[in-house]
Write an enzyme that holds these catalytic residues in place. Sequence first.
Site: not given
Length: 215
Positions: A33, A59-62
């Site tokens: 990431r 960037i989205s939350q994992p």
Amino acid sequence: MDPFERQMQFVFTLRSRGVTNAEVLKAMEATPRERFLEGIFQDRAYEDTPLPISCGQTISQPTVVGLMTQALEITRRCKVLEIGTGSGYQAAILARLARRVYTVERHRRLARRARELFLDLGLHNVTVVHGDGSLGLPEQAPFDRIIVTAAAEDAPGTLIEQLRENGIMVLPVGQSHSVQQLIKVVKTAQGLEYTELGAVRFVPLVEGVAQDVLD
Ligand code: SAH
């Protein structure tokens, strides 16, 4: 924390928040990431939180990436469409699970950067298209799976049309800039089946290609 320990912690967090599919976890473990982030944010790559990327996007939350990927039930035979490339992180994970991935981004700079990253990471089955994803990608339709990583008020009809029968689409719907509901749509011969997956917060789906000054 050493890299191994950090990775263990990352997977542990994903699992404890509902990302339990082994293939999805493997694909996430194999995707660094930090490469999708810039500057000071790279140090926070393994925190389970959304982070800023360029062009004012995120960037989205994992965990959200994991849950959306899991809900798509991707197999090796799938041709997948993603709307909202952003950093390219979600697309990189999809590329490890699917046969072919197309991802559409309205900011030229983000599209270009993601393209470079995929080459660098040896991901050759993903194509980045600079364009307006609210129109889908009719020239490559139909798709087995569609994922939208920006929020629309409703599931766009154009995208549903480009979904194959028995295909699955996952997307956040609701008012932009507030909390949205993540939904899964299955397109059956009898019609559309909707399942709610939980509350999320995404940047809005914006129509048209971005007119960035510094491209
Ligand atoms: N999937 C991304 C996160 C997406 S952020 C990741 O893994 O990093 C949402 C992205 O959708 C932003 O980059 C935004 O520019 C893009 N977007 C919004 N509306 C769009 C549209 N109509 N067509 C294509 N991309 C769009």
